[in-house]
Design an enzyme around this catalytic site. Sequence first.
Site, PDB file in Angstrom:
ATOM      1  N   LYS A 223       0.826  -1.211   0.000  1.00  0.00           N
ATOM      2  CA  LYS A 223       0.000   0.000   0.000  1.00  0.00           C
ATOM      3  C   LYS A 223       0.862   1.263   0.000  1.00  0.00           C
ATOM      4  O   LYS A 223       0.455   2.305  -0.525  1.00  0.00           O
ATOM      5  CB  LYS A 223      -0.925   0.008   1.215  1.00  0.00           C
ATOM      6  N   LYS A 224       2.050   1.179   0.593  1.00  0.00           N
ATOM      7  CA  LYS A 224       2.943   2.337   0.638  1.00  0.00           C
ATOM      8  C   LYS A 224       3.663   2.583  -0.677  1.00  0.00           C
ATOM      9  O   LYS A 224       4.415   3.562  -0.793  1.00  0.00           O
ATOM     10  CB  LYS A 224       3.955   2.170   1.771  1.00  0.00           C
ATOM     11  N   LEU A 225       3.459   1.736  -1.665  1.00  0.00           N
ATOM     12  CA  LEU A 225       3.996   2.016  -3.002  1.00  0.00           C
ATOM     13  C   LEU A 225       3.211   3.119  -3.697  1.00  0.00           C
ATOM     14  O   LEU A 225       3.547   3.501  -4.822  1.00  0.00           O
ATOM     15  CB  LEU A 225       3.980   0.740  -3.844  1.00  0.00           C
ATOM     16  N   ASP A 269       8.285  -2.334   5.892  1.00  0.00           N
ATOM     17  CA  ASP A 269       7.037  -3.088   5.735  1.00  0.00           C
ATOM     18  C   ASP A 269       7.138  -4.129   4.623  1.00  0.00           C
ATOM     19  O   ASP A 269       6.599  -5.234   4.747  1.00  0.00           O
ATOM     20  CB  ASP A 269       5.884  -2.133   5.438  1.00  0.00           C
TER      21      ASP A 269
END
Length: 765
Positions: A223-225, A269
Amino acid sequence: MSTSILTGTPLIFTSLITGGESSVHVYSPSTSSSSTCSSLNSGSSPISSATRFLPSPPVLSAQTLGFTIHWAHFSTTGLLMSLDIPQERGLSSLDHRYFDEMVVCRFPLFNFLEPFPLDWMYVVFVIMWLGAMGIMLGCFYRLSCLMFFIPYWYNFFLDKTAWNNHSYLYGLIGFQLTFMDANRYWSLDGLRNPKKRNAQVPLWNYTLLRMQIFIVYFIAGVKKLDADWVEGYSMNHLADHWLFDPFKVVMSEELVNLLIVHGGGLLLDLTAGYLLFFDLTRPYAMVTVSYFHCMNSQLFSIGMFPYTMLATSPLFCYPNWPKAIIWKCPAFLRKLLPLADPPQQSNSCAYRVTEPNGKGRNPQRGSKETALKLRQRLGAIFVVLYLAEQFFLPYSHFITQGYNNWTNGLYGYSWDMMVHTRSHQHVKITYKDGVTGEIGYLNPGVWTQSRRWKDHADMLKQYSSCLARELQRYNISDPQIYFDIWVSINDRFQQRLFDPRVDVVTAEWSPFKKTSWLMPLLADLSPWRLKFDEIEKLLDNRTDVVFIADFPGLHLENFVSEDLGNTSIQVLKGELAVEILAEKKNYSLKEGDKMQLPAGDYHYVYTMSEEPSCYMYIYVNTTQVQVVENYTRFVELQEKIKNGTETEDISLELRTVLSGTTEDINITDPALADFIRRQRRHEEYEKQKNVTMIERFVKFTHKKHFTFRRSILMTGYAMRNLLFGRPPVQQLAEEFDYANMKFDANTNPESQRKEQVKTEDHIEL
């Protein structure tokens, strides 16, 4: 391959059911076997490299493994859950949320869900707390799991505004525990039932837990991409925290934000779940994730989540590490510690019986498998289906499209932690009488205890229905409700989230259909954020700016406060028409144009161009500037009075106050009263900044003491009310005041109460 989940090698489905090709023998004089309970591959050390620094016992067969982590992990998990219930679950503040006579709009996942009366809500939480304690002690384990997770999910579904990822994780773990054998070691159930005492645990228990924690890390990394995270816009103010000061020694705050906060968070993460699986990288991963979770406990108010994640890290080690420590303890101490003897076989496991073979022959050639029971087959199927669902759910938003806004889905089950930061500049609620046409306005947040409704269409629909229902009590017939909500996400333009022309009461909403009255995010204007930084750097520290983007055909109704004596509007893109109500004039502005706005009056800003317009308000809070100037002047006078260099003729009141005597003085000058308030806040800030670790710990213990004390007292009052009826109102009020009393180590409650009254009286001046 039965131990693939332990050593980090690829997991094969058959390892959930059969024993694979393990050559480790059962600790028995007559028979040898391998099993689906945790064991080590042939040739591997009984202790992982991650825990090789721990002493190993003289004898540790395969059967001594596979259960000790369940005792250590679930005892800790049960303890953390029991501590979490009075805090983040809200037992200590339950009366504030569910007071019987309170009119409040609620946001359950299903509209038919309603809270019980207040006293019965305490019963629900008591049942949940007893379940957590039962899990910790291994006492009536299955019943305890049901007692915990059923009330937990009821409370979870009762309020969507309280959802977050770690609360969701707690509910998942509680659900998983119900199907696991976590009471097989050092449990009260083991004392009652010899078959459960020191017995093995199926390998699928470990598979499920480890994969659940892996999903938390890995999906959060995926999701942090998101481009906003990678470019450093998601949490660009976090680098201001003192925890990042060591990094600022070698790099600028901008680089700390980009490389450490965002880059480091993304890397951790994405890789933590993998690194914890392998022996070679596990020691470094455990140090890194431990540091990460300890930082999170200081950065965010997220309850017991950092400590829960710390408690899950040992799940990735070999299961025998607690026994290695126990074996090295003195003999008299080992009697008080969990058993270090080899465990007994369990009917929850499937075993491969190995028949004796000749010398030098492969011991597995004579092996034969026992018949798999329905329980073991169902366990394997459950693990596969559950993990598939957990990988699918964070990306299931194409099904539940009604919950999608600028971000996908309800926040709390997608592991998109900290990816999006919102700021709300303007919220207006307009109601209209459907019969008379009368128009009025409501304070944002009226009849609600949360602010989360402003960002979600489903909650806005529920809120509008509640407002319409309450307005009818005030003789408003067939109320129509309109919301004008301006939001900036990750430092973009402030823009409308929902169409302000739509009556949300009658608007269509479905969990499976796209919300038609949701305004699109102007993502193509995201590059403007670089220009925002350039513009803000050109402004002095007294000037503020707000960046606005609006859609064609819409207008912004705004009021310039009299405190903002120097306010102007400038067009960045598109065309505007500005209407000044007091002057009854319209002004046309094109890109680059700028005009001054009168203070103390309304104005309308219309978007005239065919594409979205972009503009900015530049303003100076002249009242605040004057306050700062007065404060600076008083500080200088105070310093001169202390040094004896003051030559000005000042009033007796001013000289007395600046000399440090403020007790029992009725201050008539508002500027001087404001100076005293600011000075006290500054002194308090400096005091808090320079407190010692012991003082911080004392403050922490006082805070926790109040939380748990209030939880116990209010719960006791509720139980008394149910058993014997409610006492008179006067007694209830006295009990409520007593529960709310905070005890200071240096003052008694009576003097503390007087001090609070005195402070309030002084503030009123």
